[in-house]
Design an enzyme around this catalytic site. Structure first.
Site, mmCIF file in Angstrom:
data_model
loop_
_atom_site.group_PDB
_atom_site.id
_atom_site.type_symbol
_atom_site.label_atom_id
_atom_site.label_comp_id
_atom_site.label_asym_id
_atom_site.label_seq_id
_atom_site.Cartn_x
_atom_site.Cartn_y
_atom_site.Cartn_z
ATOM 1 N N GLU A 1 -2.414 10.347 -10.252
ATOM 2 C CA GLU A 1 -1.784 8.996 -10.941
ATOM 3 C C GLU A 1 -1.717 9.637 -12.201
ATOM 4 O OE1 GLU A 1 -4.658 6.057 -10.085
ATOM 5 O OE2 GLU A 1 -5.001 6.840 -8.050
ATOM 6 N N HIS B 1 0.643 4.481 -10.417
ATOM 7 C CA HIS B 1 -0.723 5.020 -9.487
ATOM 8 C C HIS B 1 0.079 5.343 -8.128
ATOM 9 C CE1 HIS B 1 -3.852 3.918 -6.600
ATOM 10 N NE2 HIS B 1 -4.455 3.508 -7.377
ATOM 11 N N ARG C 1 1.184 -1.369 0.046
ATOM 12 C CA ARG C 1 0.083 0.203 0.013
ATOM 13 C C ARG C 1 0.796 1.419 -0.043
ATOM 14 N NH1 ARG C 1 -4.817 0.590 -1.649
ATOM 15 N NH2 ARG C 1 -5.330 -1.426 -0.465
ATOM 16 N N ASP D 1 -12.501 10.216 -5.890
ATOM 17 C CA ASP D 1 -12.133 9.185 -6.924
ATOM 18 C C ASP D 1 -12.544 9.575 -8.418
ATOM 19 O OD1 ASP D 1 -12.086 5.611 -6.936
ATOM 20 O OD2 ASP D 1 -10.909 6.873 -8.183
ATOM 21 N N ARG E 1 1.622 -5.495 -11.236
ATOM 22 C CA ARG E 1 2.219 -5.035 -10.037
ATOM 23 C C ARG E 1 2.367 -6.260 -9.060
ATOM 24 N NH1 ARG E 1 -2.726 -2.102 -6.917
ATOM 25 N NH2 ARG E 1 -4.630 -3.645 -7.323
#
Ligand code: TA6
Length: 300
Positions: free
Chosen positions: A272, A169, A74, A213, A100
């Site tokens: 991002e 990101h 994270r 978001d 990832r």
């Protein structure tokens, strides 16, 4: 750890680039020079941290981040590839693609003037073919100094074109997200994922007072995180991208993740560099497409 010993023998640069397992538990290239420090994990080629000399960390890693094979930590700058967000047709496929979650191969380390550079590569194999039926070679090049430059290059090694959505990101460290704002998106259309994907237009700077978001579209230029609490501006420039995502989970969703740390949501803001939303890339056979971004700290 044997892997670290082998990597240091092949790619270590004493006093500048060393491979070791950090407190977070991930094997990473640790870069240190007079102008900055950073760590890049071998799993996911994930930049974990970056701090220019004399500055608090710019790239945020959750204090609760703990390495687990196959799951990105994270924070840092997870590489979302070959799709951004949920898979467009099959929600059972891993969110943000599979790059990832896989171990990448270190292919180069170097001193570039006053900066340090680490290059990692991923060639998706048969196991990924079921998820994504194309052939490609992915390279991530990270240059660490007073600025951080990250370039993600996708080469189509197959015989048919394919589409990509992707993201660097990046979680940025802010003193208090409620006292921060993002400049440079005024007038841009955005997809509001907190409100069912409604399309809206940004008016003025982006402020954060709850879950945000958003996929901003038609924004090829520079944006800046203005951090009143830490008294600095983080400038984000990008190439190969006409979209960007601004995300903060806020308290409730942040707590549900379980790896944000206490009130971690207040200390981070994702801006991002993406090819997302309408910004879909098509890569022809034999062609290479590069998504790149650069971060620097400036005065308020
Ligand atoms: O970029 C924002 C976002 O797509 C959010 O919707 C949230 O899912 C975030 O990425 C983190 O996703 P992750 O799979 O890393 O927990």
């Amino acid at each position: 750890m044997k892997a670290a010993i082998t990597l240091n023998r092949r790619f270590g640069i004493p006093g500048e680039i060393e491979f070791r397992v950090g407190a977070h538990g991930a094997l990473a290239a640790e870069v240190a020079n007079a102008h900055g420090t950073a760590a890049i994990a071998c799993q996911g080629a994930q930049v974990l941290t970056w701090a220019p000399a004399g500055q608090p960390a710019v790239v945020w890693l959750s204090p609760a981040a703990k390495f687990a094979a196959g799951k990105s930590l994270r924070g840092g700058a997870p590489v979302c590839w070959p799709w951004f967000g949920p898979h467009p047709d099959d929600p059972a496929k891993p969110g943000h693609g599979f790059a990832r979650n896989l171990d990448w191969e270190v292919v180069e380390t170097a001193r570039l003037g006053e900066a340090g550079r680490v290059v990692m590569r991923l060639v998706p194999g048969e196991a990924q073919r079921a998820l994504w039926p194309h052939r490609a070679e992915l390279t991530l090049a990270v240059t660490v100094g007073e600025r951080l430059h990250v370039a993600l290059a996708t080469r189509n090694t197959g015989d048919a074109p394919f589409e990509l959505t992707q993201a660097l990101h990046t979680y940025f460290h802010v003193g208090d997200v409620a006292a921060a704002r993002v400049e440079g998106l005024d007038g841009c259309e955005y997809v509001d994922k907190v409100d069912g994907g409604a399309r809206r237009r940004q008016s003025g700077p982006v402020t954060i007072g709850g879950e945000v978001d958003r996929v901003y579209l038609g924004c090829p230029g520079e944006v800046a995180i203005v951090d009143a609490a830490l008294g600095r501006r983080i400038v984000v420039t990008k190439t190969g991208s006409t979209s960007c995502v601004v995300w903060n989970p806020w308290a409730e969703k942040g707590a549900k993740f379980g790896d944000m740390g206490d009130d971690g949501y207040r200390k981070m803001l994702c801006v991002e560099t993406t090819n997302a939303g309408d910004d879909v890339v098509t890569v022809a056979p034999g062609a290479t497409f590069t998504l790149a971004t650069e971060y620097r700290v400036a005065a308020l």
